[in-house]
Design an enzyme around this catalytic site. Structure first.
Site, PDB file in Angstrom:
ATOM      1  N   ARG A  61       0.831  -1.207   0.000  1.00  0.00           N
ATOM      2  CA  ARG A  61       0.000   0.000   0.000  1.00  0.00           C
ATOM      3  C   ARG A  61       0.869   1.262   0.000  1.00  0.00           C
ATOM      4  O   ARG A  61       0.584   2.243   0.669  1.00  0.00           O
ATOM      5  CB  ARG A  61      -0.964   0.011   1.191  1.00  0.00           C
ATOM      6  N   SER A  87     -11.201  -0.167   3.385  1.00  0.00           N
ATOM      7  CA  SER A  87     -10.345  -0.564   4.509  1.00  0.00           C
ATOM      8  C   SER A  87      -9.695   0.670   5.123  1.00  0.00           C
ATOM      9  O   SER A  87      -8.922   1.366   4.463  1.00  0.00           O
ATOM     10  CB  SER A  87      -9.262  -1.541   4.035  1.00  0.00           C
ATOM     11  N   GLU A  94      -4.808   3.368   6.570  1.00  0.00           N
ATOM     12  CA  GLU A  94      -4.604   3.294   5.122  1.00  0.00           C
ATOM     13  C   GLU A  94      -5.237   4.497   4.438  1.00  0.00           C
ATOM     14  O   GLU A  94      -4.759   4.970   3.415  1.00  0.00           O
ATOM     15  CB  GLU A  94      -5.213   1.995   4.582  1.00  0.00           C
TER      16      GLU A  94
END
Length: 346
Positions: free
Chosen positions: A163, A233, A329
């Site tokens: 990520r 998320s 995130e």
């Protein structure tokens, strides 16, 4: 280029939380982007480029210009082994994945229904069900805001991580993604080892079957942002050392974990949150989703502060129970620049 009269950001990020920008402008080309950056009216103001706003929380009103990247277009070339796709940064990601399936160019089906635009996919190195963007990304075209030149970064130069990418670091303030290149191999091999996809028959499954399965799974687990505002998320799956993993497994033998390297293991953030009995936990209008603990939702009247306080509560609870510190995130945007949970609540 189109300057929008409305400056509310609620409709331009999937959390749907009310905040304002100084100006909202749609850019449909590289020339549009350069005009915005060189316009004396906007030159000294902070600027933020958005696709769908699907991984973002506005923590405050934005004091500058929000630029909506609407650069479109899909070009296809091919070699004997692969399809080579050049895609505008403003193309809808799921729409693009669907397009590849309809045109018999499989390889992206595991990444179906991920919200956002093509241009934001390299920033996060998006991934799902055993596939990451770096697996199929050939290059990323970027605009240097100062020089006005467009250059091409190879996959290696993108510095993809979990990520993560160079676009979240060195190039964050100086470059804009305008297109992404993909390589899709003609000899397709299904990726069905992850989670519920393992139930598919690898010898007979078609790409459309994987695509449909991923869509069903995501729709059953994740709330629709059109119904409940969210950014998917909210937290990264934490990566820990083997020694910490072993100690936690001794105490929690059922804990899911995935080997990342010889020294590191990834944990399921959703499982950690769930073990803290936080599903349904609510602060103001922000809530931990009752089916998927990894997702924080706007029940309809949440403020940014509601979401931030709930996120901090989740971080504290997981750290207290497991000694593991969750990182968000979702990107946090302050009045003029990107910020973090610890900074905004300081």
């Amino acid at each position: 280029m189109r300057i929008l009269q409305e400056t509310s950001l609620a409709a331009f990020h999937t959390f749907g939380i009310e905040s304002q920008a100084y100006a909202l402008i749609e850019a449909e080309s590289v020339d549009d982007l350069l005009l915005i950056w060189r316009d004396k009216q906007y030159q000294t103001l902070p600027k933020l480029v958005l696709g769908k706003g699907s991984n973002l929380l506005f923590c405050d009103d934005f004091s500058g210009v929000v630029v909506l990247n609407r650069i479109k277009g899909i070009t296809v070339n091919e070699t004997q082994e692969s399809y080579l796709l050049h895609v505008g940064a403003g193309e809808d990601w799921h729409g693009f994945v669907q397009w590849t399936i309809e045109h018999n160019m499989p390889g992206l089906e595991n990444l179906a229904l991920i919200p956002g635009c093509v241009g934001s996919s390299p920033i996060q190195n998006i991934g799902a069900y055993g596939v990451e963007l770096q697996d199929i990304c050939q290059y990323v075209d970027i605009l240097n805001i100062d020089s006005g030149e467009v250059s091409r970064l190879s996959r290696k130069e993108c510095q993809f991580g979990y990520r993560d990418s160079v676009f979240k670091h060195e190039l964050k303030e100086t470059h804009i993604i305008v297109a992404v290149g993909f390589t899709l191999k003609k000899e397709w091999e299904p990726k069905t080892t992850y989670g519920p996809l393992a139930e598919l028959n690898k010898t007979t499954v078609a790409a459309i079957d994987v695509f449909n399965a991923v869509c069903r799974i995501r729709q059953s687990k994740l709330p629709d942002p059109q119904v409940l505002g969210n950014a998917g998320s909210f937290f990264k799956n934490p990566v820990i050392t083997q020694s910490i993993k072993d100690a936690l497994l001794y105490q929690y033998p059922q804990m899911p974990n995935y080997k990342v390297s010889n020294l590191e293991y990834k944990l399921a953030a959703g499982w950690l949150i769930d073990q803290c009995d936080l599903k349904g936990m609510q602060i103001g209008g922000a809530k931990v989703h009752e089916q998927q603990a990894l997702v924080l939702v706007n029940t309809g009247n949440a403020t940014a502060r509601d979401v931030l306080l709930l996120a901090q509560h989740v971080v504290n609870a997981v750290n207290d129970k497991f000694g593991v510190l969750l990182e968000h995130e979702v990107r946090f945007m302050g009045a003029s620049k990107e910020t973090t949970l610890s900074e905004v609540l300081a």
